[in-house]
Every structure is written in structure tokens, then in C-alpha cells.
Design a protein around this motif. Structure first.
Motif, PDB file in Angstrom:
ATOM      1  N   VAL A   1      -2.710   3.722  -6.085  1.00 34.15           N
ATOM      2  CA  VAL A   1      -1.935   4.932  -5.286  1.00 34.15           C
ATOM      3  C   VAL A   1      -0.786   5.137  -5.356  1.00 34.15           C
ATOM      4  O   VAL A   1      -0.325   5.112  -6.789  1.00 34.15           O
ATOM      5  CB  VAL A   1      -1.073   3.338  -4.233  1.00 34.15           C
ATOM      6  CG1 VAL A   1      -0.647   2.325  -5.341  1.00 34.15           C
ATOM      7  CG2 VAL A   1      -0.712   3.740  -3.222  1.00 34.15           C
ATOM      8  N   TRP A   2      -0.647   6.713  -5.093  1.00 31.67           N
ATOM      9  CA  TRP A   2       0.481   7.568  -5.150  1.00 31.67           C
ATOM     10  C   TRP A   2       1.653   6.998  -4.889  1.00 31.67           C
ATOM     11  O   TRP A   2       1.901   6.958  -3.583  1.00 31.67           O
ATOM     12  CB  TRP A   2       0.514   8.626  -5.159  1.00 31.67           C
ATOM     13  CG  TRP A   2      -1.040  10.247  -5.648  1.00 31.67           C
ATOM     14  CD1 TRP A   2      -1.994   9.807  -5.150  1.00 31.67           C
ATOM     15  CD2 TRP A   2      -0.857   9.846  -7.361  1.00 31.67           C
ATOM     16  NE1 TRP A   2      -3.165  10.712  -6.246  1.00 31.67           N
ATOM     17  CE2 TRP A   2      -2.265  10.743  -7.300  1.00 31.67           C
ATOM     18  CE3 TRP A   2      -0.301  10.403  -8.248  1.00 31.67           C
ATOM     19  CZ2 TRP A   2      -2.257  11.173  -8.269  1.00 31.67           C
ATOM     20  CZ3 TRP A   2      -0.742  11.147  -9.231  1.00 31.67           C
ATOM     21  CH2 TRP A   2      -1.776  11.529  -9.637  1.00 31.67           C
TER      22      TRP A   2
ATOM     23  N   SER B   1      -2.152   1.248  -9.575  1.00 29.70           N
ATOM     24  CA  SER B   1      -3.177   0.451 -10.011  1.00 29.70           C
ATOM     25  C   SER B   1      -2.158  -0.659  -7.883  1.00 29.70           C
ATOM     26  O   SER B   1      -1.130  -0.542  -8.200  1.00 29.70           O
ATOM     27  CB  SER B   1      -3.537  -0.878 -10.233  1.00 29.70           C
ATOM     28  OG  SER B   1      -4.673  -0.219 -11.436  1.00 29.70           O
ATOM     29  N   TYR B   2      -2.757  -0.698  -7.255  1.00 25.28           N
ATOM     30  CA  TYR B   2      -2.476  -2.216  -6.066  1.00 25.28           C
ATOM     31  C   TYR B   2      -3.692  -2.936  -5.798  1.00 25.28           C
ATOM     32  O   TYR B   2      -5.016  -2.583  -5.644  1.00 25.28           O
ATOM     33  CB  TYR B   2      -2.299  -0.964  -4.651  1.00 25.28           C
ATOM     34  CG  TYR B   2      -3.422  -0.574  -4.058  1.00 25.28           C
ATOM     35  CD1 TYR B   2      -3.818   0.735  -4.503  1.00 25.28           C
ATOM     36  CD2 TYR B   2      -3.681  -0.698  -2.978  1.00 25.28           C
ATOM     37  CE1 TYR B   2      -4.786   1.197  -3.895  1.00 25.28           C
ATOM     38  CE2 TYR B   2      -5.168  -0.812  -1.987  1.00 25.28           C
ATOM     39  CZ  TYR B   2      -5.353   0.309  -3.193  1.00 25.28           C
ATOM     40  OH  TYR B   2      -6.012   1.371  -2.038  1.00 25.28           O
ATOM     41  N   ALA B   3      -3.235  -4.030  -4.859  1.00 22.80           N
ATOM     42  CA  ALA B   3      -3.529  -4.838  -4.368  1.00 22.80           C
ATOM     43  C   ALA B   3      -3.251  -5.090  -2.744  1.00 22.80           C
ATOM     44  O   ALA B   3      -2.127  -4.713  -2.668  1.00 22.80           O
ATOM     45  CB  ALA B   3      -3.695  -6.299  -4.792  1.00 22.80           C
TER      46      ALA B   3
ATOM     47  N   VAL C   1       1.894  -3.718  -5.796  1.00 18.32           N
ATOM     48  CA  VAL C   1       2.365  -2.853  -6.989  1.00 18.32           C
ATOM     49  C   VAL C   1       3.594  -3.476  -8.233  1.00 18.32           C
ATOM     50  O   VAL C   1       4.149  -4.173  -7.817  1.00 18.32           O
ATOM     51  CB  VAL C   1       2.610  -1.671  -6.780  1.00 18.32           C
ATOM     52  CG1 VAL C   1       2.026  -0.958  -5.760  1.00 18.32           C
ATOM     53  CG2 VAL C   1       4.218  -1.678  -6.462  1.00 18.32           C
ATOM     54  N   VAL C   2       2.518  -2.998  -9.463  1.00 21.41           N
ATOM     55  CA  VAL C   2       3.427  -3.559 -10.650  1.00 21.41           C
ATOM     56  C   VAL C   2       3.653  -2.991 -11.556  1.00 21.41           C
ATOM     57  O   VAL C   2       2.721  -1.677 -11.941  1.00 21.41           O
ATOM     58  CB  VAL C   2       2.128  -4.533 -11.528  1.00 21.41           C
ATOM     59  CG1 VAL C   2       3.195  -4.629 -13.014  1.00 21.41           C
ATOM     60  CG2 VAL C   2       1.887  -5.758 -10.851  1.00 21.41           C
ATOM     61  N   CYS C   3       5.044  -2.465 -11.471  1.00 22.25           N
ATOM     62  CA  CYS C   3       5.618  -1.020 -12.646  1.00 22.25           C
ATOM     63  C   CYS C   3       6.410  -2.318 -13.608  1.00 22.25           C
ATOM     64  O   CYS C   3       7.118  -3.591 -13.602  1.00 22.25           O
ATOM     65  CB  CYS C   3       5.928  -0.860 -12.271  1.00 22.25           C
ATOM     66  SG  CYS C   3       6.926  -0.506 -11.009  1.00 22.25           S
TER      67      CYS C   3
ATOM     68  N   GLN D   1      -7.829  -7.976  -7.738  1.00 25.99           N
ATOM     69  CA  GLN D   1      -8.317  -7.256  -7.306  1.00 25.99           C
ATOM     70  C   GLN D   1      -7.929  -5.635  -8.250  1.00 25.99           C
ATOM     71  O   GLN D   1      -8.410  -4.473  -6.833  1.00 25.99           O
ATOM     72  CB  GLN D   1      -7.733  -6.725  -5.677  1.00 25.99           C
ATOM     73  CG  GLN D   1      -7.985  -7.811  -4.233  1.00 25.99           C
ATOM     74  CD  GLN D   1      -7.010  -7.613  -3.268  1.00 25.99           C
ATOM     75  OE1 GLN D   1      -6.715  -6.126  -2.972  1.00 25.99           O
ATOM     76  NE2 GLN D   1      -6.685  -8.328  -2.713  1.00 25.99           N
ATOM     77  N   THR D   2      -7.483  -6.140  -9.367  1.00 23.96           N
ATOM     78  CA  THR D   2      -7.402  -4.753 -10.061  1.00 23.96           C
ATOM     79  C   THR D   2      -8.226  -4.993 -11.187  1.00 23.96           C
ATOM     80  O   THR D   2      -8.900  -6.155 -11.721  1.00 23.96           O
ATOM     81  CB  THR D   2      -6.170  -4.142 -10.568  1.00 23.96           C
ATOM     82  OG1 THR D   2      -5.411  -5.935 -11.297  1.00 23.96           O
ATOM     83  CG2 THR D   2      -4.908  -4.472  -8.854  1.00 23.96           C
TER      84      THR D   2
END
Lengths: 151, 151
Positions: free
Chosen positions: A25-26, A42-44, A52-54, A107-108
Motif C-alpha cells: 500500500v502507498w 506491506s499490509y495486512a 502496517v509496520v514501520c 498475510q505479508t
């Protein structure tokens, strides 16, 4: 150009994108000073929120924690699912965030729990979703408003 | 996963993306209140600036006119050319903007001069460009800094 999709079809296509695995995803966010940031992540999807993870120190994490909102684009530039979100919760991958971390890993194609670094899991709840492909679908692109699907 | 590209290769790939015709760009902008906006737009490249066109009344036009900056993503989420830009000029499609309008029409699949509406041509000058595909290309992704290509 095909004819425009119905709202039901667009909703179904939006859900298909949300539930897609190994997808990106943007993520657009902004600082309090009004500077836009943009990254692909990446997303779930856990049925309610995008996850999202950052990196905790990243601009994206700092902007979304501060503003509680972001705008996300799923799909390509001519097959758009545009999602305005609010920050539902931030969790780490341990104890309280264990189920979120499981959903994310399933999912990722990466698992932050096995990576070096200090990561935040952001649970982002859609408030507004727009779905369109080409110019003939600009009208009728709104499929969710105030967090509720439009019938 | 292939090995990471050299900076020369990344610069060449960035230029290939900038000069691609009939292509779209994700445009992230922000309001003074710190609300992020994101839309896909067609673009052209005049050798110095990206040219995008949007409705004068759109959030994107208003944000970029007010802040003089935006962040643009070309390519896919796993083949990224990320471009931080400043607003060089805003022109309409008439007299002063005639050459900009010509460049735009020659590289995109629509011509705003033939469309209904009040459009602004935004000339956006890259200041910073990052090019990466996967995790192994995060290091070394900077190919332009302060408007100058890095050798």
C-alpha cells in the motif's frame, strides 16, 4: 473503456484488495508543519483495520502517531482503492500485540518479530473509501463514508 | 532477489521512468493543517521538471500552491522512484504556458486544453530522488540531492 462498475461491485473489489495477501500500500502522511511523506509498505487486513509496520523512528510512524490519520492507496494508478484512515491503535509485536503480529505475519512476506529493529504495528481504520479506474468512474467512487459502507 | 543496482544504473532507471510516456505518478501533498492528500495523475517530463495537471480547485493544486512542495512516487511499490519536488511554476495552457501544454499533450493520453474545466499546469522540479526495489536496495537509494544528481 468498460462501463462504470456499480457501487456493489466497487465495494466487492475494495474488499478483494483489502484481503489480498503479499500486497503493498502507498501510505501518505503529513507532519504538523504540512510536509507530505509517502512510502510503500506491506499490509495486512484483520477485518476491521489495515495493519502496517514501520520503524518507530520513521517519518511515517511519527506523522501518523501525531496526526492520527493517513491516506492510503491500494492497487495501481488506473485501478485505485483510496482509503482515508484514522489510527485505531499502535501496538508492538509482544503480549498485547500478539494477535496483530500473527495476522500481519500470515498475510505479508516478512515477519518484523524476526527482524532487527524497533517496529510499531499501526492499526488503521478506514473512514472513507473511494474506488475508481478511469475517468468514467470518478462519479460514484465513494463506497464508504464515516466508517460505514454505503448501500 | 537480484543484487543491488549501482548508483549509475539507478540514475538511468530513474531517467527512464521520468521520460516514460502515458505514465502516472502518485502525488502526495499536505495542507498547512498537516492533512495528507494523495492522488494518481498523468505526468510529462520536460527535461527539468515533471508536469502534472489538476483542477484549480482540487486539494492537490491548493496544497502544492500553498506549500510549494510535494512528494511523488513513480513506478510500482517494489520498483520505486521517489521524488521530492518543489513547485517551479504554475501556468495555464494559454500564451505563457503554451510550450508546457504542448509537452504535456505529447506525453500523456489526454489534453486538458480540449477538456471542460479550469486546469493548472504545475511544473515540479526534483530536489531529491531515491530509487529502490527491495530491502537490499535501501542502502544507496539516494541518487539526487539538493537538485543535483550524485556521481
Amino acid at each position: 473503456m468498460e462501463g462504470p462498475r456499480t457501487i456493489q461491485q466497487r465495494r466487492q473489489d475494495a474488499l478483494a484488495k483489502l484481503t489480498e495477501v503479499h500486497a503493498d500500500v502507498w501510505v501518505a502522511s503529513a507532519s504538523a508543519e504540512g510536509i507530505a511523506h509517502l512510502v510503500p509498505l506491506s499490509y495486512a487486513w484483520d477485518g476491521v483495520c489495515l495493519i502496517v509496520v514501520c520503524d518507530e523512528a520513521s517519518m511515517t510512524a511519527r506523522n501518523i502517531r501525531a496526526s492520527s490519520r493517513a491516506r492510503l492507496a491500494l492497487g495501481g494508478t488506473r485501478d485505485v482503492v483510496m482509503v482515508d484512515v484514522v489510527l485505531e491503535a499502535t501496538v508492538d509485536g509482544d503480549a498485547e500485540g500478539a494477535s496483530t503480529a500473527e495476522v500481519y505475519a500470515s498475510q505479508t512476506d516478512w515477519d518484523p518479530r524476526e527482524a532487527e529493529g524497533d517496529f510499531a504495528y499501526l492499526r488503521l481504520r478506514p473512514q472513507r473509501i473511494q474506488v475508481w479506474r478511469e475517468a468514467n468512474e470518478i462519479a460514484g467512487r465513494l463506497v464508504m463514508r464515516d466508517g460505514a459502507w454505503i448501500d
